[in-house]
Design an enzyme around this catalytic site. Structure first.
Site, PDB file in Angstrom:
ATOM      1  N   SER A 145      33.286 -19.362  26.530  1.00 40.14           N
ATOM      2  CA  SER A 145      32.726 -20.715  26.497  1.00 40.14           C
ATOM      3  C   SER A 145      33.829 -21.769  26.630  1.00 40.14           C
ATOM      4  O   SER A 145      34.654 -21.947  25.725  1.00 40.14           O
ATOM      5  CB  SER A 145      31.973 -20.936  25.193  1.00 40.14           C
ATOM      6  OG  SER A 145      31.626 -22.300  25.099  1.00 40.14           O
ATOM      7  N   HIS A 148      31.167 -19.539  30.499  1.00 40.03           N
ATOM      8  CA  HIS A 148      29.971 -20.207  30.001  1.00 40.03           C
ATOM      9  C   HIS A 148      30.286 -21.702  29.918  1.00 40.03           C
ATOM     10  O   HIS A 148      31.271 -22.098  29.300  1.00 40.03           O
ATOM     11  CB  HIS A 148      29.630 -19.674  28.605  1.00 40.03           C
ATOM     12  CG  HIS A 148      28.354 -20.170  28.033  1.00 40.03           C
ATOM     13  ND1 HIS A 148      27.152 -19.501  28.171  1.00 40.03           N
ATOM     14  CD2 HIS A 148      28.074 -21.281  27.327  1.00 40.03           C
ATOM     15  CE1 HIS A 148      26.196 -20.169  27.566  1.00 40.03           C
ATOM     16  NE2 HIS A 148      26.722 -21.272  27.048  1.00 40.03           N
ATOM     17  N   ASP A 192      28.646 -25.207  28.764  1.00 43.07           N
ATOM     18  CA  ASP A 192      27.561 -25.903  28.071  1.00 43.07           C
ATOM     19  C   ASP A 192      27.401 -27.303  28.636  1.00 43.07           C
ATOM     20  O   ASP A 192      28.376 -28.048  28.748  1.00 43.07           O
ATOM     21  CB  ASP A 192      27.876 -25.993  26.578  1.00 43.07           C
ATOM     22  CG  ASP A 192      27.684 -24.669  25.867  1.00 43.07           C
ATOM     23  OD1 ASP A 192      26.606 -24.064  26.029  1.00 43.07           O
ATOM     24  OD2 ASP A 192      28.611 -24.235  25.169  1.00 43.07           O
ATOM     25  N   GLY A 241      23.752 -26.917  20.138  1.00 48.48           N
ATOM     26  CA  GLY A 241      24.692 -27.978  20.483  1.00 48.48           C
ATOM     27  C   GLY A 241      25.731 -28.345  19.446  1.00 48.48           C
ATOM     28  O   GLY A 241      26.300 -29.432  19.506  1.00 48.48           O
ATOM     29  N   ASP A 257      24.396 -16.281  21.845  1.00 45.98           N
ATOM     30  CA  ASP A 257      25.210 -17.497  21.932  1.00 45.98           C
ATOM     31  C   ASP A 257      25.175 -18.229  20.588  1.00 45.98           C
ATOM     32  O   ASP A 257      24.100 -18.556  20.087  1.00 45.98           O
ATOM     33  CB  ASP A 257      24.632 -18.391  23.049  1.00 45.98           C
ATOM     34  CG  ASP A 257      25.436 -19.668  23.261  1.00 45.98           C
ATOM     35  OD1 ASP A 257      26.471 -19.849  22.620  1.00 45.98           O
ATOM     36  OD2 ASP A 257      24.996 -20.486  24.090  1.00 45.98           O
ATOM     37  N   GLY A 313      27.716 -18.553  16.756  1.00 47.38           N
ATOM     38  CA  GLY A 313      28.040 -17.707  15.603  1.00 47.38           C
ATOM     39  C   GLY A 313      28.724 -16.407  15.990  1.00 47.38           C
ATOM     40  O   GLY A 313      28.605 -15.404  15.273  1.00 47.38           O
ATOM     41  N   SER A 317      35.714 -19.913  19.807  1.00 54.22           N
ATOM     42  CA  SER A 317      37.006 -19.756  19.139  1.00 54.22           C
ATOM     43  C   SER A 317      37.431 -18.295  19.043  1.00 54.22           C
ATOM     44  O   SER A 317      38.636 -18.003  19.018  1.00 54.22           O
ATOM     45  CB  SER A 317      36.931 -20.379  17.739  1.00 54.22           C
ATOM     46  OG  SER A 317      35.757 -19.956  17.088  1.00 54.22           O
TER      47      SER A 317
END
Ligand SMILES: O=C(CO)[C@H](O)[C@H](O)COP(=O)(O)O
Length: 239
Positions: free
Chosen positions: A24, A48, A50, A159, A194, A196, A217
């Site tokens: 991401s 990914h 967003d 989000g 997606d 957590g 992260s």
């Protein structure tokens, strides 16, 4: 690096025999996206991206010119996740495919407008996907199954990054897996998790049927990315 056209085939060619590492870009060093892509690219299965409009989701995130610039840096598949209201989702889908997205996912909550957006994306050469908010019944995925090659379930509130995984996430993945099976679409559709995505949650998500995880992260902040991706790819379904 030559810039290639959006390619549904690049999405279809992703491996099925191991968990995919979906990176991401929201969690990259946003002041240095080019060096970040170059740093991680060898470890990435797909990127990914967003996209949020500040209405459907609380944040404002990524725009087509950024994807066009990223497209020039990598041949890896780019997955654009549209967290936008139904009145703009069709135009957004088209703009992001034009910019180079290989896979465009809309939210099931966009309803008919989401289906029309996916029709535009596939007509322009991309693959289609659908995403469900954490609070949306998993059954809502059914009307999208004929069109999509990816189903993504959010495991946190929409989000916002840095959140812990909801207890609902694993049972929801299992329910989605049952629905894909019943519909005879299990082999055609990949199931993604997606939100957590942490060292302790990935084995559980994998065991619940996730075939790709959207790493923020967990990927970008890891000091030993080779080891992290080696660990991820080695996780068996029954981990
Ligand atoms: O949409 C997201 C979480 O919903 C993002 O993809 C985000 O990058 C995740 O970051 P982190 O794993 O560090 O929380």
């Amino acid at each position: 690096m030559t810039t290639r056209r959006p390619s549904a085939a690049a999405v279809a060619a992703l491996p099925r025999d191991r968990l995919l590492a979906e990176f991401s870009l929201w969690s990259a060093d946003l002041a240095n996206l080019e060096s970040e892509v170059k740093r991680v690219d060898a470890h990435v299965d797909l990127y990914h991206v967003d996209v949020a409009d500040g209405r459907f989701a609380p944040s404002f995130l990524f725009f087509p010119d950024q994807v066009a610039r990223i497209r020039k840096l990598t041949d890896k598949a780019i997955h654009v996740h549209l967290m936008v209201e139904a009145d703009i989702v069709e135009a957004q889908a088209e703009q992001f495919v034009e910019a180079g997205a290989d896979l465009v996912s809309v939210h099931a909550e966009n309803g008919e407008a989401g289906l029309r957006a996916l029709a535009r994306a596939t007509a322009a050469g991309a693959a289609a996907g659908v995403v469900l908010r954490l609070e949306t019944p998993v059954e809502a995925v059914r009307s999208f199954l004929d069109m999509v090659s990816f189903v993504t379930l959010l495991g946190t509130a929409i989000g916002v990054k840095g959140q812990g995984l909801s207890d609902e996430a694993c049972p929801r993945l299992q329910a989605a897996r049952r629905i894909l099976k019943e519909a005879g679409r299990e082999d055609a559709i990949r199931l993604a998790a997606d939100g957590g995505i942490r060292h302790e949650t990935v084995p559980r998500l994998r065991a619940s049927g996730a075939e790709t995880v959207v790493m923020g992260s967990l990927a970008f902040a890891d000091s030993d990315l080779s080891a992290r991706i080696g660990w991820l790819r080695g996780l068996a379904v029954d981990a």
